[in-house]
Design a protein around this motif. Structure first.
Motif, PDB file in Angstrom:
ATOM      1  N   ALA A  98       0.872  -1.171   0.000  1.00  0.00           N
ATOM      2  CA  ALA A  98       0.000   0.000   0.000  1.00  0.00           C
ATOM      3  C   ALA A  98       0.907   1.218   0.000  1.00  0.00           C
ATOM      4  O   ALA A  98       0.985   1.940   0.974  1.00  0.00           O
ATOM      5  CB  ALA A  98      -0.900  -0.017   1.226  1.00  0.00           C
ATOM      6  N   GLY A  99       1.620   1.409  -1.078  1.00  0.00           N
ATOM      7  CA  GLY A  99       2.581   2.489  -1.152  1.00  0.00           C
ATOM      8  C   GLY A  99       2.402   3.328  -2.383  1.00  0.00           C
ATOM      9  O   GLY A  99       1.497   3.109  -3.177  1.00  0.00           O
ATOM     10  N   ASN A 100       3.275   4.275  -2.548  1.00  0.00           N
ATOM     11  CA  ASN A 100       3.167   5.201  -3.664  1.00  0.00           C
ATOM     12  C   ASN A 100       4.355   5.152  -4.595  1.00  0.00           C
ATOM     13  O   ASN A 100       4.656   6.125  -5.275  1.00  0.00           O
ATOM     14  CB  ASN A 100       2.931   6.622  -3.143  1.00  0.00           C
ATOM     15  CG  ASN A 100       1.449   6.908  -2.988  1.00  0.00           C
ATOM     16  OD1 ASN A 100       0.628   6.409  -3.752  1.00  0.00           O
ATOM     17  ND2 ASN A 100       1.096   7.699  -2.004  1.00  0.00           N
TER      18      ASN A 100
ATOM     19  N   ASN B  51      10.427  12.325   5.870  1.00  0.00           N
ATOM     20  CA  ASN B  51      11.197  12.540   7.099  1.00  0.00           C
ATOM     21  C   ASN B  51      12.655  12.873   6.779  1.00  0.00           C
ATOM     22  O   ASN B  51      13.579  12.357   7.421  1.00  0.00           O
ATOM     23  CB  ASN B  51      11.104  11.300   7.994  1.00  0.00           C
ATOM     24  CG  ASN B  51      11.425  11.584   9.435  1.00  0.00           C
ATOM     25  OD1 ASN B  51      11.274  12.711   9.906  1.00  0.00           O
ATOM     26  ND2 ASN B  51      11.892  10.563  10.137  1.00  0.00           N
ATOM     27  N   ASN B  52      12.813  13.708   5.765  1.00  0.00           N
ATOM     28  CA  ASN B  52      14.129  14.223   5.360  1.00  0.00           C
ATOM     29  C   ASN B  52      15.088  13.173   4.840  1.00  0.00           C
ATOM     30  O   ASN B  52      16.322  13.362   4.902  1.00  0.00           O
ATOM     31  CB  ASN B  52      14.789  14.989   6.518  1.00  0.00           C
ATOM     32  CG  ASN B  52      14.204  16.374   6.671  1.00  0.00           C
ATOM     33  OD1 ASN B  52      13.927  17.042   5.675  1.00  0.00           O
ATOM     34  ND2 ASN B  52      13.997  16.797   7.892  1.00  0.00           N
ATOM     35  N   GLU B  53      14.543  12.073   4.334  1.00  0.00           N
ATOM     36  CA  GLU B  53      15.421  11.124   3.682  1.00  0.00           C
ATOM     37  C   GLU B  53      14.677  10.384   2.568  1.00  0.00           C
ATOM     38  O   GLU B  53      13.448  10.323   2.578  1.00  0.00           O
ATOM     39  CB  GLU B  53      16.016  10.140   4.688  1.00  0.00           C
ATOM     40  CG  GLU B  53      15.018   9.303   5.428  1.00  0.00           C
ATOM     41  CD  GLU B  53      15.686   8.393   6.445  1.00  0.00           C
ATOM     42  OE1 GLU B  53      16.805   8.706   6.895  1.00  0.00           O
ATOM     43  OE2 GLU B  53      15.097   7.358   6.771  1.00  0.00           O
ATOM     44  N   ILE B  54      15.454   9.830   1.657  1.00  0.00           N
ATOM     45  CA  ILE B  54      14.874   9.054   0.572  1.00  0.00           C
ATOM     46  C   ILE B  54      14.308   7.756   1.144  1.00  0.00           C
ATOM     47  O   ILE B  54      14.987   7.042   1.884  1.00  0.00           O
ATOM     48  CB  ILE B  54      15.934   8.749  -0.509  1.00  0.00           C
ATOM     49  CG1 ILE B  54      16.314  10.036  -1.253  1.00  0.00           C
ATOM     50  CG2 ILE B  54      15.427   7.701  -1.478  1.00  0.00           C
ATOM     51  CD1 ILE B  54      17.472   9.863  -2.221  1.00  0.00           C
ATOM     52  N   SER B  55      13.047   7.455   0.805  1.00  0.00           N
ATOM     53  CA  SER B  55      12.445   6.213   1.272  1.00  0.00           C
ATOM     54  C   SER B  55      12.449   5.141   0.183  1.00  0.00           C
ATOM     55  O   SER B  55      12.593   3.961   0.481  1.00  0.00           O
ATOM     56  CB  SER B  55      11.034   6.445   1.808  1.00  0.00           C
ATOM     57  OG  SER B  55      10.283   7.269   0.942  1.00  0.00           O
ATOM     58  N   SER B  66      19.814  13.869  -7.241  1.00  0.00           N
ATOM     59  CA  SER B  66      19.710  14.015  -5.802  1.00  0.00           C
ATOM     60  C   SER B  66      18.477  14.853  -5.496  1.00  0.00           C
ATOM     61  O   SER B  66      17.998  15.612  -6.336  1.00  0.00           O
ATOM     62  CB  SER B  66      20.960  14.655  -5.197  1.00  0.00           C
ATOM     63  OG  SER B  66      21.152  15.961  -5.712  1.00  0.00           O
ATOM     64  N   VAL B  67      17.959  14.663  -4.288  1.00  0.00           N
ATOM     65  CA  VAL B  67      16.807  15.438  -3.843  1.00  0.00           C
ATOM     66  C   VAL B  67      17.132  16.066  -2.503  1.00  0.00           C
ATOM     67  O   VAL B  67      17.958  15.567  -1.735  1.00  0.00           O
ATOM     68  CB  VAL B  67      15.521  14.589  -3.722  1.00  0.00           C
ATOM     69  CG1 VAL B  67      15.006  14.184  -5.090  1.00  0.00           C
ATOM     70  CG2 VAL B  67      15.742  13.385  -2.837  1.00  0.00           C
ATOM     71  N   GLU B  68      16.422  17.151  -2.242  1.00  0.00           N
ATOM     72  CA  GLU B  68      16.670  17.875  -1.011  1.00  0.00           C
ATOM     73  C   GLU B  68      15.420  18.635  -0.612  1.00  0.00           C
ATOM     74  O   GLU B  68      14.645  19.077  -1.452  1.00  0.00           O
ATOM     75  CB  GLU B  68      17.832  18.856  -1.221  1.00  0.00           C
ATOM     76  CG  GLU B  68      18.332  19.518   0.035  1.00  0.00           C
ATOM     77  CD  GLU B  68      19.487  20.471  -0.248  1.00  0.00           C
ATOM     78  OE1 GLU B  68      20.289  20.686   0.676  1.00  0.00           O
ATOM     79  OE2 GLU B  68      19.567  21.007  -1.358  1.00  0.00           O
TER      80      GLU B  68
END
Lengths: 114, 113
Positions: A98-100, B51-55, B66-68
């Protein structure tokens, strides 16, 4: 490999008729499936989400069905209007979560003629 | 209705240059995403951020990207040393939770010459 397929041919219908678009997927059973509308040069706009334990979902003139046995979702627009002309995308997380982390189908372009 | 805004709408850059694409997600959303769409092709997932990080990230999102989230409102995608094949529409999206629908911006069209 996991994939999601929509009829790539444009669907042309007369105003007032019902449009039916198909989305098929392979392998994993997703927790839910989403439908989006995309107009040229614009970002996708969310329309409906249907969960794996739901057979059908409605919103105004829109109806979505979800058959996890057939691995297929149908998207219906009743009493179609020229303003409904757009590309319609189905999307799901092929990991089954159930993610995006969504995988999108290639979309079906709908043209409603007055 | 709140919306995701992206700037610029169109960016032209020369091959090898660095670009930064900017996004302002919906203010009370916690999950942020970048997707891209090469002309005539499918919308493709690049990265999700929480939460300030790549999931999560896809195979496309290699060391060139990169993302920020430099402050409380902006979310950026940086592409280093752009290549011709990076030409695409880049969409930012946000959601209130991990399993709620995405709200997309109208994209930045990146053209690499």
């Amino acid at each position: 490999s996991q994939k999601i397929e929509q009829n790539s041919e444009a669907l042309n219908i007369q105003e007032g008729k019902t449009a039916t678009l198909t989305c098929n997927y392979t392998n994993y059973s997703p927790a839910y499936l989403q439908w989006y509308r995309q107009d040229p040069g614009r970002g996708p706009v969310f329309l409906l989400l249907i969960r794996e334990n739901e057979k059908e979902k409605r919103k105004e003139r829109l109806k979505v069905t979800f058959d996890t046995t057939l691995k297929q979702s149908l998207f219906h627009i009743t009493a179609s209007q020229p303003a409904d002309s757009a590309t319609y995308l189905c999307a799901l997380d092929l990991r089954g979560n159930a993610g995006n982390m969504l995988t999108f189908g290639g979309g079906t372009r709908l043209m409603v003629k007055p | 209705e709140p919306e995701v805004t992206q700037t610029p709408s169109h960016q032209v850059t020369q091959m090898g240059q660095e670009v930064i694409l900017r996004c302002v997600p919906i203010s009370n959303h916690l999950y942020f995403y970048w997707y891209r769409q090469i002309l005539g092709q499918k919308v493709e997932f690049l990265v999700s951020f929480y939460n300030n990080e790549i999931s999560e990230k896809s195979e496309i999102f290699d060391d060139q990207f990169s993302v920020e989230r430099p402050d409380g409102s902006n979310f950026t995608l940086k592409i280093r040393s752009t290549k011709l094949e990076d030409s695409a529409m880049y969409f930012c999206a946000s959601s209130g939770s991990v399993n709620s629908p995405l709200h997309f911006g109208n994209g930045t069209r990146l053209t690499v010459t």
